[in-house]
Design a protein around this motif. Structure first.
Motif, short mmCIF file in Angstrom:
data_model
loop_
_atom_site.label_atom_id
_atom_site.label_comp_id
_atom_site.label_asym_id
_atom_site.label_seq_id
_atom_site.Cartn_x
_atom_site.Cartn_y
_atom_site.Cartn_z
N ALA A 1 9.73 -15.88 -7.45
CA ALA A 1 10.57 -16.93 -6.85
C ALA A 1 10.62 -16.81 -5.34
O ALA A 1 10.59 -17.80 -4.62
CB ALA A 1 11.98 -16.86 -7.43
N GLN A 2 10.70 -15.60 -4.85
CA GLN A 2 10.90 -15.40 -3.42
C GLN A 2 9.61 -15.20 -2.65
O GLN A 2 9.60 -15.30 -1.43
CB GLN A 2 11.86 -14.23 -3.20
CG GLN A 2 13.23 -14.57 -3.77
CD GLN A 2 14.16 -13.37 -3.86
OE1 GLN A 2 13.80 -12.26 -3.55
NE2 GLN A 2 15.38 -13.64 -4.29
N ARG B 1 5.51 -22.26 -0.05
CA ARG B 1 5.78 -23.69 -0.24
C ARG B 1 4.45 -24.41 -0.29
O ARG B 1 3.42 -23.81 -0.15
CB ARG B 1 6.59 -24.20 0.95
CG ARG B 1 7.94 -23.53 1.07
CD ARG B 1 8.62 -23.93 2.37
NE ARG B 1 9.85 -23.21 2.52
CZ ARG B 1 11.04 -23.71 2.20
NH1 ARG B 1 11.13 -24.94 1.74
NH2 ARG B 1 12.12 -23.00 2.33
N TRP C 1 7.07 -22.67 -8.53
CA TRP C 1 7.82 -22.02 -7.45
C TRP C 1 7.60 -22.75 -6.13
O TRP C 1 8.55 -22.90 -5.34
CB TRP C 1 7.45 -20.54 -7.35
CG TRP C 1 7.87 -19.78 -8.57
CD1 TRP C 1 7.06 -19.14 -9.46
CD2 TRP C 1 9.20 -19.59 -9.05
NE1 TRP C 1 7.80 -18.56 -10.46
CE2 TRP C 1 9.13 -18.82 -10.24
CE3 TRP C 1 10.46 -20.00 -8.60
CZ2 TRP C 1 10.25 -18.46 -10.96
CZ3 TRP C 1 11.58 -19.63 -9.34
CH2 TRP C 1 11.48 -18.87 -10.50
N ARG D 1 10.64 -24.36 -4.04
CA ARG D 1 10.88 -23.93 -2.66
C ARG D 1 10.85 -25.10 -1.68
O ARG D 1 11.48 -25.05 -0.63
CB ARG D 1 9.87 -22.86 -2.25
CG ARG D 1 10.13 -21.52 -2.97
CD ARG D 1 9.10 -20.47 -2.64
NE ARG D 1 9.01 -20.17 -1.24
CZ ARG D 1 9.82 -19.34 -0.57
NH1 ARG D 1 10.77 -18.72 -1.20
NH2 ARG D 1 9.64 -19.11 0.72
N VAL E 1 15.42 -19.35 -5.53
CA VAL E 1 14.66 -19.64 -4.30
C VAL E 1 15.58 -20.11 -3.17
O VAL E 1 15.11 -20.50 -2.11
CB VAL E 1 13.53 -20.67 -4.54
CG1 VAL E 1 12.52 -20.15 -5.54
CG2 VAL E 1 14.06 -22.03 -4.95
#
Length: 184
Positions: A31-32, A36, A119, A123, A147
C-alpha cells in the motif's frame, strides 16, 4: 466476525459460541510503496479532485447514490473526476453513464483492478466512497486508509470508527450527505 456490527448480528442468532472480531488485514508494505500512475492513464489532470469507487458493481452498493452525489459535487467542484473501478456484475455502468451524461468526460468506468494497479489507483484518489445498503467488512475503506486517502462511508456500513479516528467521514446514506462529505 469482521466488524462489531457483524458480531452483533451473530450474537442475535444465539448460537452459544464465542464470537471474536478480527478485521481483515491489509498489505501495508504494498500500500505504501507502490507508485501512483492511474491519473495519467485515465487522462485525469494532476490537480483534479478524484473520487474513487473500488469494488464490485451491484445494486446493493448504491452506485445510484454515488452518481447523484457526484453530480451534486460537480456543481461546486468542476474539476472533480469519478473513477468507477470494478466488475460490473449487473450491467450498471451504461445506466450510470446516462445518469452522469452531463459529466461524461469526468467519469471513468474501468474494469476490476488488482495488485500494483489497485494500489496505484488508490494512491491517485483524493477520496473513496462506500455507500452500500449493507456491508460486513469491505476492503476499500481499509485499503484507502492504508494509502492515506480518506474514506466517505455511509452509516449503513459498519465503520463509524473511520470518523472517530479522523480517517474520513461517516454520513447518512443520502446523495447530498455524501456530496457534502466529499466537499469537506
Amino acid at each position: 466476525a469482521t466488524s462489531e456490527q457483524e458480531a452483533d448480528a451473530l450474537r442475535d442468532l444465539q448460537l452459544g459460541v464465542p464470537i471474536a472480531v478480527v478485521p481483515n488485514g491489509v498489505d501495508l508494505e504494498s500500500a505504501q510503496s507502490m507508485p501512483r500512475g492511474y491519473r495519467e492513464r485515465l487522462g485525469i489532470p494532476p490537480d483534479a479532485f478524484v473520487v474513487l469507487y473500488l469494488g464490485r458493481m451491484h445494486r446493493i452498493k448504491r452506485l445510484d447514490l454515488l452518481a447523484d452525489a457526484f453530480d451534486d459535487l460537480r456543481r461546486t467542484h468542476l474539476s472533480a473526476h469519478l473513477v468507477l473501478a470494478g466488475h460490473d456484475e449487473q450491467g450498471l455502468v451504461p445506466g450510470l453513464m446516462r445518469r452522469l451524461s452531463a459529466h461524461e468526460s469526468s467519469v471513468h468506468p474501468i474494469a476490476a483492478v488488482g495488485g500494483r494497479d489497485k494500489w496505484a489507483l488508490l494512491r491517485d484518489a483524493d477520496a473513496t466512497v462506500v455507500c452500500s445498503d449493507s456491508e460486513s467488512f469491505g476492503m476499500t475503506g481499509v485499503e484507502s486508509m492504508a494509502v492515506g486517502v480518506p474514506a466517505v462511508v455511509t452509516r449503513t456500513c459498519p465503520w463509524s470508527e473511520i470518523e472517530h479516528r479522523q480517517c474520513g467521514l461517516c454520513v447518512e446514506q443520502r446523495a447530498a450527505a455524501i456530496a457534502n462529505a466529499l466537499r469537506r
